[in-house]
Motif scaffolding. Sequence first.
Motif, short mmCIF file in Angstrom:
data_model
loop_
_atom_site.label_atom_id
_atom_site.label_comp_id
_atom_site.label_asym_id
_atom_site.label_seq_id
_atom_site.Cartn_x
_atom_site.Cartn_y
_atom_site.Cartn_z
N ARG A 190 40.49 45.97 49.31
CA ARG A 190 41.16 46.12 47.64
C ARG A 190 41.68 47.19 47.40
O ARG A 190 41.87 47.08 46.63
N GLN A 242 42.69 34.40 42.43
CA GLN A 242 44.41 34.84 44.03
C GLN A 242 43.41 34.05 45.41
O GLN A 242 42.98 34.47 46.17
N ARG A 293 46.92 42.26 46.77
CA ARG A 293 45.33 41.79 46.08
C ARG A 293 45.48 43.32 45.39
O ARG A 293 44.90 43.10 44.04
N ALA A 326 46.27 41.92 41.72
CA ALA A 326 45.85 41.42 41.08
C ALA A 326 43.97 41.65 40.56
O ALA A 326 43.25 40.77 41.00
N SER A 339 39.73 37.66 45.18
CA SER A 339 40.60 37.67 45.91
C SER A 339 40.25 36.78 47.39
O SER A 339 39.06 37.46 48.01
N THR A 370 41.66 35.32 51.21
CA THR A 370 42.77 35.25 52.11
C THR A 370 42.65 33.79 53.28
O THR A 370 41.09 33.74 53.51
N ASP A 406 51.44 33.97 47.81
CA ASP A 406 50.53 34.84 46.49
C ASP A 406 50.07 33.39 45.80
O ASP A 406 50.78 32.80 44.52
N ARG A 466 47.86 31.79 42.28
CA ARG A 466 46.76 31.83 41.82
C ARG A 466 46.44 30.84 41.07
O ARG A 466 47.48 30.30 40.24
#
Length: 610
Positions: A20, A55, A104, A107, A112, A114, A353, A355
């Motif tokens: 982060r 995210q 990250r 956001a 978040s 991945t 990305d 959201r």
Amino acid sequence: MHGAPQRTRARLRTRGARRRLALAGASAALFFVPALSAAADGTAEPGGDGRTPVQLLAVNDLHGNLDAVPGPAGSVHRKGPNGELEQVQAGGVSRLATLLDRARERARGAQSLTVAAGDMIGGSPLLSAAYHDEPTVEALETLGLDVTAVGNHEFDEGPEELRRMDAGGCHPKDGCADPNRPYDGADFPYLAANVLPRGAEKAGKAERKPILPPYWIKKLPGGERIGFIGLTTKDTPSVVSASMTKDLVFADEVETIDRYAGELDRRGVKAVVALVHEGARPPAKTYDATCGKDGAADRLDGRIQTIAEQASPKVDLFVTGHSHEPYMCSVPDPAGQPRLVTQSASFGRTFTDLRFDIDRRTGDVVRSSARAEAHAVTTDTPEQQRVDRVVEKWRARSAEMADEPVGYISDDIPGRGAPDPETPLGDLITDAQVAATREAGAELALLNWGGVRSDLTYRASGKEGDGVVTYGEAFQVQPFDNPLVTMVLSGKQLLTVLRQQFSGENEGYPQVLQISDELRFDVDMSRTGADRLLTDTVRVNGEPVDVSRDYRVTVNDFLSQGGNGFSELKEGTDRQSVTRDLAAFTEYLKSRSSPEAPIAPPKADRITWR
């Protein structure tokens, strides 16, 4: 070859906090697209009252490319200042990690995760393949991958090797780098919802157990849960060596998604994401291509469009792979509601990305909040040091082998990145295969387009000097180390094989073969199916094909087992294998080139397009 050292669980438990953090002072050329809403009337603002913003950072089809791929195969298309398409070099897992960190950070406040949609390993360059892709697993752990679906190339070495990649242990033949610290497996789950042991498909639905978990549930700090269903294309047996999938069954994607979406729903998980290794072609060629707004002419061209249209409305969005084509599209579900379907470019060239918000009351995704942005991993992006240390550690171990010169070229020889179906590098490789199998009587060679994995570039990528082809570069072009099989085909069978480029499984998406210099034929794409091959133009060594005569034809092991829809090749007789594709390629480069007499790019004029 050896395995990777053990990565401690304690180090990896801290990754969520570290990832982060933004890299101080880092800068990169980022290319944004307008947010794409899954709603027809625009994008709702996320994170409103009673909502949790989420995210998803999505990648796919890395294929162990820890470094940027050189040449056209490692580029992405974007619109230039005057609207024209221009190519930009992209890739490198350390640069990808930098941009994921930045995403990250942007956001902040969102949860978040991945995620990946398969083929993260397999068909890999020497840097990763020399250690059975353990370097790629370590790099993915370090950059913060949370979960991945399997793709077809996760089965390149068979299901047992995939289980080892997931669970850990020494390689059964090559052992571990340190016998006292064996490879400890991936710290992210592999999902394989539709991959069953052969025979399991005959059991009752409740008893059908896939070889790896079908889904993964992530519980967010606020108590909300997201279910991820992961699966690969049901066509995996036709795009992987048959010997590696003979004990497996690949179930229908829609049926599988519906089953596990229902199971998640019964467990109270309402927010569901499908990670599907099946793709399509978008209407545009740019890395930020969008579709789904202008009717039938603005659709994805491929199987994922149909899957997304038919799969359960309980699934809120699709993250996909396999076709290597980037897109962000809106596809209506069976209830007529739009939902996002996305894919990033292969080889770590871009990421997506995504959201969306979760309604805290219902636990479901607010579809109208869903949107996506595509980001190119341009080569001027700084490298993230944590991941770069992993890459350089493995590079040092394989450097001596990788840096060995094996040949010389006078200019770029495009392969994977060539603009046309017949490629100069495909011509060169098939000529090498004929030369290497002359002792088995080879008269010509055929190669599937997907067997060429990269380009050969004249400009040096390391210290070797311009025009020098290293073993590592040759390996990147031919990473599968397939046995070459020389077989007898009658003239009639040879014509059938050439027709299969455009018929059967390949009718919708032609699989144009790379062909050696002994073979010539014409194609008319205004026709349909097998008729696209103009049979009367087929020549072997300048002579029309004699349907009653036998020909000795060399193909790789994958094709010899009927891969890519070339079922006629399974009927070839009097089979003989005297070498492998990588050895044939490197020996040809060594014997046919020198600093004073480098190899020039073939003209790629063996197939005439009418």
